[in-house]
Design an enzyme around this catalytic site. Structure first.
Site, short mmCIF file in Angstrom:
data_model
loop_
_atom_site.label_atom_id
_atom_site.label_comp_id
_atom_site.label_asym_id
_atom_site.label_seq_id
_atom_site.Cartn_x
_atom_site.Cartn_y
_atom_site.Cartn_z
CG ASP A 155 -1.62 1.19 1.37
OD1 ASP A 155 -1.64 1.55 0.28
OD2 ASP A 155 -2.71 1.50 2.34
CG ASP A 158 1.57 9.06 -7.24
OD1 ASP A 158 0.64 7.21 -6.62
OD2 ASP A 158 1.50 10.06 -7.12
N PRO A 162 10.24 7.71 -1.82
CG PRO A 162 9.63 7.92 1.34
CD PRO A 162 9.85 9.18 -0.18
N1 AG3 Z 1 -1.60 4.95 -1.73
C1 AG3 Z 1 -1.60 6.28 -2.42
C2 AG3 Z 1 -1.79 5.81 -3.36
C3 AG3 Z 1 -1.86 6.29 -4.84
C4 AG3 Z 1 -1.95 8.91 -4.62
N2 AG3 Z 1 -1.84 8.93 -5.65
C5 AG3 Z 1 -2.23 10.45 -5.87
N3 AG3 Z 1 -3.19 10.63 -5.39
N4 AG3 Z 1 -1.26 10.58 -6.99
C6 AG3 Z 1 -2.85 5.13 -0.27
C7 AG3 Z 1 -2.62 5.30 0.89
C8 AG3 Z 1 -3.27 4.89 1.61
N5 AG3 Z 1 -3.90 3.32 2.72
#
Ligand code: AG3
Length: 276
Positions: A155, A158, A162
């Site tokens: 999870d 982008d 890191p």
């Molecule tokens: N993970 C991030 C997803 C990427 C979102 N990208 C963007 N808004 N450009 C999500 C973390 C939630 N647990």
């Protein structure tokens, strides 16, 4: 005076959100972290100017990154989440009765602390006795664990800062080694509309490491391109062979995921098929 937050995708596209309150801002050891209240999507966590999650639509992402792999695996007991410091994936994981241990490996402890403080609806399961939190680099952590997990979820943010190493073939090989002999993993792999340059090599790298590879989709209104992809690498189990009576059972406690979604998420438009 109106306050707006803008997420810039590139020098051609930006998404704007009207802000009712800027609650918190800090520079952690790894990134800039902001918490705001948006008028459209409620409270929002932002890392390095990029939307991570919002109260209104987080259920789509967190249910899809968790339940699809946990139903594909017939009996997941021990799982790991790499990244995901907001706790949304963990909240979904512990809904599964088979789960005995859930490990959260988040590089930035401030994401966890701020999520507990500002996003308790999402972080609510982080203190569950089945959950162990490791504030560590996921890439190094996963290398130390062999033949350990039934399911691993990546999870990540982008692929900048890191998270860059979490989209590389060497990392997928460590994930393969950290899984049990019938284990499987899922990673969030960005937008088919805006990130073709990421999906193609990422999916390719996963398919070089895992015998079974699948891509699935969900609609997430606060992620750029709106249509979002997840990639699965599996040693043994295929999502199309899953026992969907288990999906039906978990669907009494979900807002997005159900047996029909489990099946239909793998139906790919032609332009996405051509990407992989
Ligand atoms: N993970 C991030 C997803 C990427 C979102 N990208 C963007 N808004 N450009 C999500 C973390 C939630 N647990």
């Amino acid at each position: 005076m109106e306050l707006w937050f803008t997420e810039y995708q590139n020098n051609k596209l930006a998404y704007g959100y009207k802000i009712s309150k800027h609650l918190h801002s800090e520079q952690t050891k790894f990134q800039r972290l902001d918490v705001v209240d948006t008028e459209q999507f409620g409270r929002m966590l932002i890392l390095d100017g990029i939307v991570m999650t919002t109260i209104e639509d987080e259920f789509v992402y967190h249910e899809m990154i968790s339940h699809v792999p946990l139903i594909t695996h017939p009996n997941p007991k021990k799982v790991a989440v790499i990244g995901g410091g907001d706790g949304g994936a963990i909240r979904e994981i512990i809904k599964h009765p088979s789960i005995e241990e859930a490990h959260l490996i988040e590089i930035d402890g401030r994401v966890i602390e701020n999520s507990k403080k500002y996003l308790p609806e999402i972080a609510c399961a982080l203190d569950d006795p089945k959950v162990t939190i490791f504030v560590e680099d996921g890439i190094e952590f996963i290398k130390k664990n062999k033949n350990t997990y039934d399911v691993i979820m990546v999870d990540s943010t982008d692929p900048i800062g890191p998270a860059v190493g979490l989209f590389k073939k060497e990392f997928y090989q460590s994930v393969y080694d950290a899984l049990k002999e019938d284990g499987l993993f899922v990673a969030q792999t960005e937008s088919p509309f805006l990130n073709k340059d990421i999906i193609k090599p990422t999916y390719q790298a996963i398919s070089e490491v895992f015998p079974i590879t699948r891509l699935y989709l969900a609609t997430i209104p606060t992620y750029p391109g709106f249509l979002w992809s997840f990639s699965m690498g599996s040693k043994k189990y295929k999502p199309e062979d899953a026992d969907l009576s288990r999906a039906e059972a978990i669907a009494s406690d979900t807002k997005y995921y159900n047996p029909e979604i489990h099946r239909s998420a793998f139906a790919l438009p032609n332009f996405v098929r051509d990407l992989i």
